[in-house]
Design a protein around this motif. Structure first.
Motif, mmCIF file in Angstrom:
data_model
loop_
_atom_site.group_PDB
_atom_site.id
_atom_site.type_symbol
_atom_site.label_atom_id
_atom_site.label_comp_id
_atom_site.label_asym_id
_atom_site.label_seq_id
_atom_site.Cartn_x
_atom_site.Cartn_y
_atom_site.Cartn_z
ATOM 1 N N ASN A 189 0.821 -1.215 0.000
ATOM 2 C CA ASN A 189 0.000 0.000 0.000
ATOM 3 C C ASN A 189 0.852 1.261 0.000
ATOM 4 O O ASN A 189 0.500 2.269 -0.629
ATOM 5 C CB ASN A 189 -0.945 -0.001 1.203
ATOM 6 C CG ASN A 189 -2.112 -0.956 1.034
ATOM 7 O OD1 ASN A 189 -2.382 -1.435 -0.071
ATOM 8 N ND2 ASN A 189 -2.801 -1.252 2.114
ATOM 9 N N ILE A 192 2.176 1.575 -3.576
ATOM 10 C CA ILE A 192 1.084 1.943 -4.491
ATOM 11 C C ILE A 192 0.721 3.414 -4.309
ATOM 12 O O ILE A 192 0.522 4.150 -5.276
ATOM 13 C CB ILE A 192 -0.143 1.028 -4.252
ATOM 14 C CG1 ILE A 192 0.162 -0.388 -4.767
ATOM 15 C CG2 ILE A 192 -1.394 1.585 -4.930
ATOM 16 C CD1 ILE A 192 -0.835 -1.440 -4.341
ATOM 17 N N GLU A 205 -1.199 -0.121 -10.543
ATOM 18 C CA GLU A 205 -2.158 -1.204 -10.777
ATOM 19 C C GLU A 205 -1.440 -2.527 -11.047
ATOM 20 O O GLU A 205 -1.873 -3.586 -10.584
ATOM 21 C CB GLU A 205 -3.077 -0.849 -11.945
ATOM 22 C CG GLU A 205 -4.241 -1.815 -12.080
ATOM 23 C CD GLU A 205 -5.158 -1.471 -13.226
ATOM 24 O OE1 GLU A 205 -6.272 -2.016 -13.251
ATOM 25 O OE2 GLU A 205 -4.762 -0.692 -14.111
ATOM 26 N N VAL A 208 -0.409 -4.445 -8.016
ATOM 27 C CA VAL A 208 -1.454 -5.267 -7.392
ATOM 28 C C VAL A 208 -1.344 -6.710 -7.875
ATOM 29 O O VAL A 208 -1.578 -7.654 -7.105
ATOM 30 C CB VAL A 208 -2.855 -4.684 -7.686
ATOM 31 C CG1 VAL A 208 -3.945 -5.600 -7.142
ATOM 32 C CG2 VAL A 208 -2.992 -3.296 -7.070
ATOM 33 N N ASP A 209 -0.971 -6.879 -9.133
ATOM 34 C CA ASP A 209 -0.785 -8.239 -9.663
ATOM 35 C C ASP A 209 0.346 -8.947 -8.924
ATOM 36 O O ASP A 209 0.256 -10.145 -8.622
ATOM 37 C CB ASP A 209 -0.472 -8.194 -11.163
ATOM 38 C CG ASP A 209 -1.649 -7.681 -11.978
ATOM 39 O OD1 ASP A 209 -2.792 -7.910 -11.542
ATOM 40 O OD2 ASP A 209 -1.423 -7.065 -13.039
ATOM 41 N N MET A 211 1.235 -8.300 -5.874
ATOM 42 C CA MET A 211 0.670 -8.601 -4.559
ATOM 43 C C MET A 211 -0.010 -9.965 -4.568
ATOM 44 O O MET A 211 0.234 -10.813 -3.717
ATOM 45 C CB MET A 211 -0.395 -7.551 -4.173
ATOM 46 C CG MET A 211 0.090 -6.262 -3.631
ATOM 47 S SD MET A 211 -1.297 -5.179 -3.188
ATOM 48 C CE MET A 211 -1.843 -5.897 -1.656
ATOM 49 N N LYS A 212 -0.881 -10.126 -5.550
ATOM 50 C CA LYS A 212 -1.674 -11.362 -5.621
ATOM 51 C C LYS A 212 -0.779 -12.574 -5.855
ATOM 52 O O LYS A 212 -0.997 -13.637 -5.267
ATOM 53 C CB LYS A 212 -2.722 -11.244 -6.731
ATOM 54 C CG LYS A 212 -3.806 -10.218 -6.424
ATOM 55 C CD LYS A 212 -4.746 -10.031 -7.607
ATOM 56 C CE LYS A 212 -5.829 -9.023 -7.308
ATOM 57 N NZ LYS A 212 -6.702 -8.761 -8.489
ATOM 58 N N PRO A 218 -5.309 -7.615 -1.902
ATOM 59 C CA PRO A 218 -5.512 -6.176 -1.718
ATOM 60 C C PRO A 218 -6.634 -5.921 -0.712
ATOM 61 O O PRO A 218 -7.608 -6.675 -0.677
ATOM 62 C CB PRO A 218 -5.921 -5.688 -3.118
ATOM 63 C CG PRO A 218 -5.542 -6.782 -4.054
ATOM 64 C CD PRO A 218 -5.594 -8.056 -3.280
ATOM 65 N N THR A 222 -5.930 -0.463 -0.302
ATOM 66 C CA THR A 222 -5.302 -0.637 -1.623
ATOM 67 C C THR A 222 -6.210 -0.076 -2.705
ATOM 68 O O THR A 222 -5.783 0.714 -3.558
ATOM 69 C CB THR A 222 -5.046 -2.131 -1.912
ATOM 70 O OG1 THR A 222 -4.444 -2.763 -0.794
ATOM 71 C CG2 THR A 222 -4.158 -2.302 -3.132
ATOM 72 N N TYR A 223 -7.474 -0.497 -2.681
ATOM 73 C CA TYR A 223 -8.422 -0.042 -3.693
ATOM 74 C C TYR A 223 -8.673 1.464 -3.594
ATOM 75 O O TYR A 223 -8.733 2.166 -4.612
ATOM 76 C CB TYR A 223 -9.741 -0.806 -3.565
ATOM 77 C CG TYR A 223 -9.681 -2.206 -4.137
ATOM 78 C CD1 TYR A 223 -9.641 -2.417 -5.514
ATOM 79 C CD2 TYR A 223 -9.653 -3.324 -3.306
ATOM 80 C CE1 TYR A 223 -9.586 -3.702 -6.051
ATOM 81 C CE2 TYR A 223 -9.597 -4.618 -3.829
ATOM 82 C CZ TYR A 223 -9.567 -4.792 -5.201
ATOM 83 O OH TYR A 223 -9.513 -6.061 -5.727
#
Length: 444
Positions: A189, A192, A205, A208-209, A211-212, A218, A222-223
């Motif tokens: 976070n 980001i 963005e 985030v990939d 992260m996963k 997230p 995060t969002y």
């Protein structure tokens, strides 16, 4: 025990002290410690260390240093965790210079600083704005072979991102991965947010990939961060798509989520989207905040609907929220833009009645509004008031007021204002001198 002739050994005494301190009974622990009279056989080095740490954690730094002095008087060497407790206490009080002195004393005594010691001092330096000292301490920590905690790394990355050095933050992140330091959603976070602040929203963005792929999901923060980033960039379709993702992934949008989207659509003058979001908020049982009301006021002022903006303002007051300078500023700007100086003046007066001091932005708005309607006296009066309050009018306020004064044949006041403009550090253009010259010669 002592009254009955029973003298506890250090181990039992220390257990009792620790128990009292854990339960928050500092005063009782202090009485017990004081009654011991510093007698060897009842207390030992650990007793003093326990008291130093307990006093510091309870916010009684003065007592912590009192025990620390006693420890030295008894020729017992303080251990590292005692110094760490004092350093932490000093940093929490904002006395980082004293904390730094304690750290240096540790080194002179040959005590090895642990990573928690580095963490608390580094945190103290950075919170105090002493980035140079913080970065140097971080460098020393790495050179000494101490592996930083994830909290220390997050702190460093956050400071670097706020300072605009997002690439430097990613270098810290790469070091974390190389050293095997476990990181989580907070770390991502921070990065980001740094990328979004740097307008690198597409990179954010993509992160985030990663992260996963790292097994980290997230969260709402995060969002919210991504949504804010895309809203600021004007990519509202993408922001709304992320909003849908947030909900489809099982998260509940927060007030921050809605405020972020509302502000984005308000800037775009998309009132239907604003209305739909407000309805959804109500359906979810999320109550608007003062920020929400101010955003809605802004949405209607941008769409030139001052009646609805005023209605929202009234609703805000009925809901028990006290308008702040930002709320007033949005409304004042709307009325000034529409040329409704009567309502703008009412608001300006109500600010003072409500004990909210107008800032320089609001003064400049009012001055521009009065100039627009040709009220040179009112504009000049506010300019003078700004100076009395230590505020500096902007270039436009000076220029427009001088022009309006000249139209009213108030050349002397215009010249005085031109001189005040120069004294404030602003350079009037040649055209402004010409305006005054033409007014004096009567050629305008």
């Amino acid at each position: 025990m002592a009254r009955n002739g029973l003298v506890p050994g250090p181990s039992a005494f220390n257990n009792l002290l620790s128990s009292l301190l854990r339960s928050g009974s500092l005063d009782e622990a202090w009485r017990l410690f004081s009654d011991s009279g510093g007698k060897v056989g009842i207390i030992d080095e650990r007793s003093l260390g326990i008291m130093v740490k307990g006093c510091c954690e309870a916010g009684r730094l003065d007592r912590g240093f009192e025990v620390f002095a006693r420890l030295k008087e008894m020729n017992w060497s303080p251990v590292a965790y005692v110094f760490t407790a004092l350093i932490d206490g000093c940093c929490k009080r904002g006395d980082v210079e004293r904390a730094g002195g304690l750290f240096s004393e540790m080194s002179r005594l040959g005590l090895v600083a642990k990573r928690n010691t580095y963490r608390v001092l580094l945190d103290g330096y950075l919170r105090k704005g002493m980035k140079g000292d913080g970065f140097e301490l971080y460098r020393k920590m790495k050179l000494s072979g101490v592996v930083p905690t994830v909290q220390t790394c997050n702190l460093m990355m956050n400071v670097l991102c706020k300072g605009g050095d997002v690439n430097g933050a990613f270098e810290v992140f790469d070091e974390m991965r190389e050293r095997g330091i476990a990181y989580g959603v907070v770390t991502f976070n921070i990065l980001i947010r740094g990328l979004c602040r740097d307008s690198r929203v597409c990179e954010a963005e993509r992160l985030v990939d990663l992260m996963k792929r790292s097994g980290i999901n997230p969260d709402v923060i995060t969002y919210n961060t991504l949504i804010h980033g895309f809203c600021i960039c004007g990519k509202l379709d993408k922001a709304f798509s992320l909003f849908d993702q947030l909900k489809s992934n099982g998260h509940s949008p927060s007030l921050v989520t809605y405020n972020t989207l509302l502000a984005g659509f308000a800037r775009a003058k998309n009132l239907p989207a604003v209305t739909d979001l407000v309805k959804e908020m109500e359906e979810r049982g999320i109550s608007p905040s003062k920020v929400t009301y101010t955003i809605l006021i802004d949405a209607f002022t941008r769409s030139d609907d001052m009646q609805k903006a005023s209605d929202v303002y009234s609703s805000m007051q009925k809901a028990g929220f006290v308008p702040d300078a930002h709320t007033y500023g949005v409304l004042v700007h709307g009325f000034c833009t529409k040329g409704n100086m009567k309502e703008a003046s009412k608001l300006f007066k109500s600010m003072r009645d409500g004990h909210v001091e107008p800032n320089d932005v609001i003064y400049n708005m009012m001055i521009h509004g009065y100039c627009k309607e040709g009220s040179s006296y009112r504009a000049l009066s506010l300019l003078t008031e700004m100076g009395e309050k230590g505020m500096v009018p902007n270039f436009g306020s000076y220029s427009r007021t001088i022009e309006v004064l000249c139209k009213d044949c108030k050349c002397e006041e215009a010249e005085d204002l031109l001189n005040a403009m120069v004294k404030s550090g602003l350079t009037p253009p040649v055209s402004l001198h010409d305006v005054i010259s033409r007014a004096k010669s009567g050629t305008d």
